[in-house]
Design a protein around this motif. Structure first.
Motif, mmCIF file in Angstrom:
data_model
loop_
_atom_site.group_PDB
_atom_site.id
_atom_site.type_symbol
_atom_site.label_atom_id
_atom_site.label_comp_id
_atom_site.label_asym_id
_atom_site.label_seq_id
_atom_site.Cartn_x
_atom_site.Cartn_y
_atom_site.Cartn_z
ATOM 1 N N TRP A 127 0.812 -1.210 0.000
ATOM 2 C CA TRP A 127 0.000 0.000 0.000
ATOM 3 C C TRP A 127 0.850 1.266 0.000
ATOM 4 O O TRP A 127 0.421 2.310 -0.496
ATOM 5 N N ALA A 128 2.033 1.193 0.544
ATOM 6 C CA ALA A 128 2.897 2.377 0.521
ATOM 7 C C ALA A 128 3.245 2.758 -0.922
ATOM 8 O O ALA A 128 3.264 3.937 -1.276
ATOM 9 N N ARG A 132 -0.007 3.991 -2.688
ATOM 10 C CA ARG A 132 -0.376 5.336 -2.222
ATOM 11 C C ARG A 132 0.387 6.420 -2.990
ATOM 12 O O ARG A 132 -0.149 7.505 -3.246
ATOM 13 N N ILE A 139 -7.047 4.250 2.545
ATOM 14 C CA ILE A 139 -5.713 3.757 2.896
ATOM 15 C C ILE A 139 -5.400 4.075 4.353
ATOM 16 O O ILE A 139 -4.815 3.259 5.072
ATOM 17 N N ARG A 140 -5.801 5.260 4.827
ATOM 18 C CA ARG A 140 -5.583 5.610 6.231
ATOM 19 C C ARG A 140 -6.321 4.645 7.157
ATOM 20 O O ARG A 140 -5.821 4.270 8.219
ATOM 21 N N TYR A 182 -4.275 1.544 7.371
ATOM 22 C CA TYR A 182 -3.116 1.774 8.233
ATOM 23 C C TYR A 182 -3.521 1.745 9.696
ATOM 24 O O TYR A 182 -2.765 1.261 10.552
ATOM 25 N N ARG A 183 -4.704 2.274 9.988
ATOM 26 C CA ARG A 183 -5.162 2.302 11.370
ATOM 27 C C ARG A 183 -5.374 0.881 11.909
ATOM 28 O O ARG A 183 -5.082 0.581 13.050
ATOM 29 N N GLU A 240 -3.733 -1.745 10.850
ATOM 30 C CA GLU A 240 -2.400 -2.315 11.043
ATOM 31 C C GLU A 240 -1.751 -1.801 12.323
ATOM 32 O O GLU A 240 -1.005 -2.516 12.982
#
Length: 242
Positions: free
Chosen positions: A210-211, A214, A235-236, A239-240, A242
């Motif tokens: 995803w990095a 993004r 995507i945020r 990340y949350r 993870e």
């Protein structure tokens, strides 16, 4: 702690409390020589018997495991090249050539090889591996002059375990040899070598990073800000989790 005594007031007085001031200090790494005294006996028959010398990590080496640990940690954890270690030791009055330090590292690596293999096997038994490849400059010595070429490390990460595979090139075959019959997910970037590996090994499933994904949305932010903002929000949320 040091108790500092200053000028006392005149007359009788008592200490009510103590003020504490703290200063961060440094005591440099101390190298020292440990001597082992070994009695030598002579039997009535004239035979000379000496107490055995203490065992060392390397046969006939004049250093013990604590010094070797310092060399390895300084090089591989703090990225301190051996030539700088040589200079630091010399500044403290210790003459130890870089070639000797290199020899210690090579011999130590051989001793650690079983640990490395076990670590790598643990990673390959995981069903989800993170993979990447990073360039590294490798020196080689030829005909009195040094030359350099680019090689690669392939870090493989799984369940807080990581192994660094060394490879002279970035070709997929170098990673395929290590993966063998691995089955599971490989999370990586879009490098074509991973696609080749997955194509030739049906049991391997590629999972995108995803990095990297993004970054493409960031590149498109000026041309389509509304949809990009929505994608970045999703995507945020990932990340949350993870």
């Amino acid at each position: 702690a040091e108790l500092l005594e200053g000028e006392k007031p005149q007359g009788e007085c008592t200490v009510e409390w103590t003020k504490v001031s703290e200063h961060l200090c440094c005591r440099p790494t101390q190298f020292f020589v440990k001597q082992y005294q070994r009695p030598v006996y002579k039997t009535p028959e004239g035979q000379v018997i000496a107490t055995p010398a203490p065992e060392t990590v390397f046969e006939r080496a004049m250093v013990d495991r604590t010094f070797l640990a310092w060399v390895f940690v300084a090089k591989f954890c703090w990225h301190l090249p051996l030539n700088r270690q040589e200079q630091m030791l010399k500044a403290q009055g210790i003459s130890l050539s870089r070639d000797t330090l290199v020899n210690y590292v090579l011999r130590g690596a051989e001793l650690l090889l079983p640990v490395y293999k076990e670590l790598l096997q643990t990673i390959l038994e995981s069903g989800h591996i993170f993979a990447d490849e990073s360039p590294v400059t490798v020196g080689k010595y030829k005909a009195g002059r040094k030359q350099y070429r680019e090689a690669y490390f392939w870090p493989l990460l799984a369940e807080n375990n990581i192994a660094f595979l060394y490879s002279p090139t970035r070709a997929a075959i170098n990673l395929q040899k290590v993966l063998g019959d691995y089955q599971g997910y490989i999370q990586c970037d879009g490098y074509r070598a991973y696609e080749k590996i997955a194509k030739e090994s049906p049991e391997i499933v590629l999972v995108g990073c995803w990095a990297h994904a993004r970054r493409k949305f960031i590149d498109a932010e000026n041309s389509d800000p509304v949809r990009v903002a929505k994608a970045l929000k999703f995507i945020r949320l990932l990340y949350r989790v993870e």
